[in-house]
Motif scaffolding. Structure first.
Motif, PDB file in Angstrom:
ATOM      1  N   PHE A  65       6.367  20.764  16.780  1.00  0.00           N
ATOM      2  CA  PHE A  65       6.478  19.310  16.691  1.00  0.00           C
ATOM      3  C   PHE A  65       6.720  18.867  15.246  1.00  0.00           C
ATOM      4  CE2 PHE A  65       4.530  14.972  17.054  1.00  0.00           C
ATOM      5  CZ  PHE A  65       5.505  14.459  17.881  1.00  0.00           C
ATOM      6  N   TRP A  66       5.990  19.514  14.305  1.00  0.00           N
ATOM      7  CA  TRP A  66       6.174  19.190  12.878  1.00  0.00           C
ATOM      8  C   TRP A  66       7.574  19.530  12.419  1.00  0.00           C
ATOM      9  CZ3 TRP A  66       6.661  23.056   8.935  1.00  0.00           C
ATOM     10  CH2 TRP A  66       6.783  22.555   7.639  1.00  0.00           C
ATOM     11  N   GLY A  67       8.095  20.685  12.851  1.00  0.00           N
ATOM     12  CA  GLY A  67       9.447  21.075  12.450  1.00  0.00           C
ATOM     13  C   GLY A  67      10.496  20.103  12.972  1.00  0.00           C
ATOM     14  N   VAL A  68      10.355  19.676  14.228  1.00  0.00           N
ATOM     15  CA  VAL A  68      11.322  18.732  14.799  1.00  0.00           C
ATOM     16  C   VAL A  68      11.269  17.397  14.068  1.00  0.00           C
ATOM     17  CG1 VAL A  68      11.938  17.440  16.869  1.00  0.00           C
ATOM     18  CG2 VAL A  68      11.321  19.850  17.049  1.00  0.00           C
TER      19      VAL A  68
ATOM     20  N   PHE B 127       2.586  17.345   8.115  1.00  0.00           N
ATOM     21  CA  PHE B 127       2.064  18.654   8.528  1.00  0.00           C
ATOM     22  C   PHE B 127       0.593  18.545   8.900  1.00  0.00           C
ATOM     23  CE2 PHE B 127       0.070  22.745   7.631  1.00  0.00           C
ATOM     24  CZ  PHE B 127       0.864  23.593   8.381  1.00  0.00           C
ATOM     25  N   VAL B 128      -0.138  17.791   8.082  1.00  0.00           N
ATOM     26  CA  VAL B 128      -1.569  17.623   8.365  1.00  0.00           C
ATOM     27  C   VAL B 128      -1.773  16.889   9.694  1.00  0.00           C
ATOM     28  CG1 VAL B 128      -3.699  16.533   7.565  1.00  0.00           C
ATOM     29  CG2 VAL B 128      -2.198  17.689   5.936  1.00  0.00           C
ATOM     30  N   ALA B 129      -0.929  15.822   9.899  1.00  0.00           N
ATOM     31  CA  ALA B 129      -1.111  14.996  11.093  1.00  0.00           C
ATOM     32  C   ALA B 129      -0.686  15.695  12.372  1.00  0.00           C
ATOM     33  CB  ALA B 129      -0.331  13.687  10.929  1.00  0.00           C
ATOM     34  N   THR B 130       0.350  16.514  12.304  1.00  0.00           N
ATOM     35  CA  THR B 130       0.885  17.127  13.530  1.00  0.00           C
ATOM     36  C   THR B 130       0.386  18.542  13.777  1.00  0.00           C
ATOM     37  OG1 THR B 130       2.855  17.860  12.309  1.00  0.00           O
ATOM     38  CG2 THR B 130       2.991  15.726  13.442  1.00  0.00           C
ATOM     39  N   VAL B 131      -0.139  19.192  12.759  1.00  0.00           N
ATOM     40  CA  VAL B 131      -0.558  20.589  12.930  1.00  0.00           C
ATOM     41  C   VAL B 131      -2.046  20.765  12.681  1.00  0.00           C
ATOM     42  CG1 VAL B 131      -0.218  22.961  12.173  1.00  0.00           C
ATOM     43  CG2 VAL B 131       1.743  21.413  12.307  1.00  0.00           C
ATOM     44  N   LEU B 132      -2.494  20.410  11.509  1.00  0.00           N
ATOM     45  CA  LEU B 132      -3.875  20.722  11.133  1.00  0.00           C
ATOM     46  C   LEU B 132      -4.893  19.900  11.922  1.00  0.00           C
ATOM     47  CD1 LEU B 132      -3.600  21.184   7.253  1.00  0.00           C
ATOM     48  CD2 LEU B 132      -3.499  22.883   9.081  1.00  0.00           C
ATOM     49  N   ILE B 133      -4.637  18.595  12.003  1.00  0.00           N
ATOM     50  CA  ILE B 133      -5.621  17.755  12.710  1.00  0.00           C
ATOM     51  C   ILE B 133      -5.724  18.124  14.193  1.00  0.00           C
ATOM     52  CG2 ILE B 133      -6.143  15.387  13.434  1.00  0.00           C
ATOM     53  CD1 ILE B 133      -5.137  14.423  10.745  1.00  0.00           C
ATOM     54  N   PRO B 134      -4.601  18.234  14.964  1.00  0.00           N
ATOM     55  CA  PRO B 134      -4.733  18.655  16.365  1.00  0.00           C
ATOM     56  C   PRO B 134      -5.384  20.016  16.527  1.00  0.00           C
ATOM     57  CG  PRO B 134      -2.580  17.707  15.992  1.00  0.00           C
ATOM     58  CD  PRO B 134      -3.214  17.860  14.635  1.00  0.00           C
ATOM     59  N   THR B 135      -5.065  20.940  15.614  1.00  0.00           N
ATOM     60  CA  THR B 135      -5.674  22.269  15.704  1.00  0.00           C
ATOM     61  C   THR B 135      -7.170  22.193  15.474  1.00  0.00           C
ATOM     62  OG1 THR B 135      -3.617  23.293  14.931  1.00  0.00           O
ATOM     63  CG2 THR B 135      -5.621  24.609  14.805  1.00  0.00           C
ATOM     64  N   ALA B 136      -7.575  21.365  14.496  1.00  0.00           N
ATOM     65  CA  ALA B 136      -9.006  21.226  14.211  1.00  0.00           C
ATOM     66  C   ALA B 136      -9.727  20.559  15.374  1.00  0.00           C
ATOM     67  CB  ALA B 136      -9.197  20.406  12.928  1.00  0.00           C
TER      68      ALA B 136
ATOM     69  N   ILE C  79       0.861  -1.193   0.000  1.00  0.00           N
ATOM     70  CA  ILE C  79       0.000   0.000   0.000  1.00  0.00           C
ATOM     71  C   ILE C  79       0.886   1.228   0.000  1.00  0.00           C
ATOM     72  CG2 ILE C  79      -1.756   1.269   1.281  1.00  0.00           C
ATOM     73  CD1 ILE C  79      -2.722  -1.377   2.411  1.00  0.00           C
ATOM     74  N   GLN C  80       0.642   2.074  -0.917  1.00  0.00           N
ATOM     75  CA  GLN C  80       1.420   3.304  -1.022  1.00  0.00           C
ATOM     76  C   GLN C  80       0.812   4.373  -0.130  1.00  0.00           C
ATOM     77  OE1 GLN C  80       4.254   3.728  -2.758  1.00  0.00           O
ATOM     78  NE2 GLN C  80       4.183   1.572  -3.446  1.00  0.00           N
ATOM     79  N   VAL C  81       1.632   4.866   0.799  1.00  0.00           N
ATOM     80  CA  VAL C  81       1.181   5.932   1.694  1.00  0.00           C
ATOM     81  C   VAL C  81       1.391   7.267   0.999  1.00  0.00           C
ATOM     82  CG1 VAL C  81       1.486   7.027   3.915  1.00  0.00           C
ATOM     83  CG2 VAL C  81       1.747   4.567   3.701  1.00  0.00           C
ATOM     84  N   PRO C  82       0.322   8.003   0.795  1.00  0.00           N
ATOM     85  CA  PRO C  82       0.498   9.294   0.096  1.00  0.00           C
ATOM     86  C   PRO C  82       1.367  10.234   0.911  1.00  0.00           C
ATOM     87  CG  PRO C  82      -1.703   9.154   1.061  1.00  0.00           C
ATOM     88  CD  PRO C  82      -1.084   7.788   1.206  1.00  0.00           C
ATOM     89  N   LYS C  83       2.203  10.942   0.209  1.00  0.00           N
ATOM     90  CA  LYS C  83       3.088  11.890   0.872  1.00  0.00           C
ATOM     91  C   LYS C  83       2.433  13.248   1.090  1.00  0.00           C
ATOM     92  CE  LYS C  83       7.369   9.811  -0.789  1.00  0.00           C
ATOM     93  NZ  LYS C  83       8.656  10.054  -1.484  1.00  0.00           N
ATOM     94  N   LYS C  84       1.343  13.487   0.328  1.00  0.00           N
ATOM     95  CA  LYS C  84       0.655  14.765   0.466  1.00  0.00           C
ATOM     96  C   LYS C  84      -0.840  14.537   0.509  1.00  0.00           C
ATOM     97  CE  LYS C  84       4.114  17.785  -1.646  1.00  0.00           C
ATOM     98  NZ  LYS C  84       4.347  18.855  -2.621  1.00  0.00           N
ATOM     99  N   VAL C  85      -1.509  15.400   1.196  1.00  0.00           N
ATOM    100  CA  VAL C  85      -2.970  15.390   1.266  1.00  0.00           C
ATOM    101  C   VAL C  85      -3.458  16.781   0.911  1.00  0.00           C
ATOM    102  CG1 VAL C  85      -4.987  15.068   2.721  1.00  0.00           C
ATOM    103  CG2 VAL C  85      -2.999  13.600   3.038  1.00  0.00           C
ATOM    104  N   GLY C  86      -4.152  16.845  -0.218  1.00  0.00           N
ATOM    105  CA  GLY C  86      -4.631  18.163  -0.653  1.00  0.00           C
ATOM    106  C   GLY C  86      -3.505  19.126  -0.908  1.00  0.00           C
ATOM    107  N   GLY C  87      -2.378  18.626  -1.319  1.00  0.00           N
ATOM    108  CA  GLY C  87      -1.241  19.501  -1.610  1.00  0.00           C
ATOM    109  C   GLY C  87      -0.390  19.814  -0.407  1.00  0.00           C
TER     110      GLY C  87
END
Length: 367
Positions: free
Chosen positions: A351-354, A15-24, A2-10
């Motif tokens: 966290f994303w930067g680290v 970044f999505v997992a560590t920043v956007l999802i927790p913020t949402a 299974i290929q894990v996509p490297k990007k979601v919506g560009g």
């Protein structure tokens, strides 16, 4: 595989997992939380006895009052106690305020019906009530949180009333103890004085003596007069015997000399010589009189102490002076939604930067 996509919506997956999802998630959670309102009040426990000379305490001192630290500490400790909660919740005011059905279940007390015990309610109460005491000024700040502005103000007002009632009870108990102790001393002093007076009166009635010392002085004067008369009679008798030995007055004078001598001996015996003499009675009389005098002095001291205790009780009064009455909050104090969302977003970015730096290093090491 299974290929894990490297990007979601560009955007990178990391970044999505560590920043956007927790913020949402935090934004959704904070938007669901109920608004919390804080009612604040400030008060000081004043006393006319203690002295304080710094800050606001100097203003109270100038007006004849000062902060009563012991009563203030007691009132502050009482507010955050189980007794205060028990009194506050007698009519269910606390339970109703924190179990409203319109409150978000994670904020509401015992939302799932699992923890309805008194201990759990007290732990919840401790989070909702805050007491801060300023030792420099003696001012106490009372903050009460609730999900409704009216509930916050009502609970704050009731806690202030309970603290004031506690200080009043302490005042009343202190005054009662002070005066009752002085009264007990007065009753004991009266009893001792009465017993001493009765003992002295019984002695006087039994011995037929008012004051042995004064009575001895009177009898000594009488003996002195009898001795003078005896000397005069003896002188006259000697003269008659030398001039007219057959004078018929000689037997009379001889008899008079004998009678005077007997009377003098009787009077001397009454003053000293046996157990019923004045000298023997004086010792017991002086002891009884000393006891009566000391008892009277103790009675006078007890009366004075009682008067001082009553004056002290009138002066010794601490009471709650409300500087700021409980307010009706018009805006919520918690949760701070924007700040919370920004905090999660910033932490996610860090966290994303680290993680990005760590993953880049791993890839370079693999190549």
């Amino acid at each position: 595989m299974i290929q894990v996509p490297k990007k979601v919506g560009g955007l990178p997956v990391l970044f999505v997992a560590t920043v956007l999802i927790p913020t949402a998630v935090s934004a959704i959670y904070l938007s669901l939380r109920s608004d919390m309102y804080t009612s604040e009040a400030r008060f000081v426990v004043q006393s006319s006895q203690k002295q304080q000379s710094t800050g606001i305490g100097a203003l109270f001192k100038a007006s004849g009052f000062s902060a009563a630290s012991e009563e203030a500490f007691a009132a502050n400790d009482y507010i955050t106690s189980r007794d205060a909660l028990r009194t506050l919740d007698r009519d269910g005011a606390v339970s109703r305020a924190y179990t409203r059905p319109d409150v978000f279940m994670l904020d509401r007390f015992n939302a799932f019906g699992w923890n309805d015990g008194k201990d759990k309610l007290f732990k919840y109460y401790e989070d909702m009530v805050s007491v801060k005491y300023d030792t420099a000024s003696g001012i106490t700040t009372l903050e009460v949180k609730a999900f409704n502005p009216a509930d916050a103000k009502k609970l704050n007002q009731r806690l202030l009333d309970q603290a004031e009632a506690l200080v009043n009870r302490m005042n009343e108990r202190g005054r009662e103890d002070l005066v009752s102790y002085a009264n007990a001393e007065l009753v004991e002093a009266k009893d001792q004085a009465r017993k001493a007076a009765v003992s002295l009166s019984t002695f006087r009635n039994r011995e037929g003596i008012v004051d042995p010392e004064k009575q001895a002085a009177v009898q000594l004067q009488m003996i002195s007069k009898l001795q003078d008369e005896l000397i005069s009679t003896k002188t006259q008798l000697v003269q008659l015997r030398s001039l007219t030995p057959q004078n018929p007055q000689i037997p009379v004078l001889q008899t008079r000399v004998g009678e005077l001598g007997k009377e003098i001996q009787i009077q001397l015996g009454q003053i000293a010589g046996d157990q019923r003499s004045l000298a023997a009675s004086t010792v017991q009389f002086q002891r009884l009189q000393l006891e009566s005098t000391l008892a009277d002095r103790e009675l006078a001291a007890a009366i004075s102490s009682l008067q001082e205790a009553r004056n002290e009780a009138r002066r010794k009064r601490a009471y709650v002076e409300r500087i700021v009455e409980p307010n009706l909050p018009d805006s919520h104090s918690d949760p701070k939604r924007v700040r919370g969302i920004l905090n999660v977003f910033v932490v996610g970015l860090l966290f994303w930067g680290v993680l990005s730096m760590v993953l880049a290093g791993v890839r370079e090491h693999s190549d």
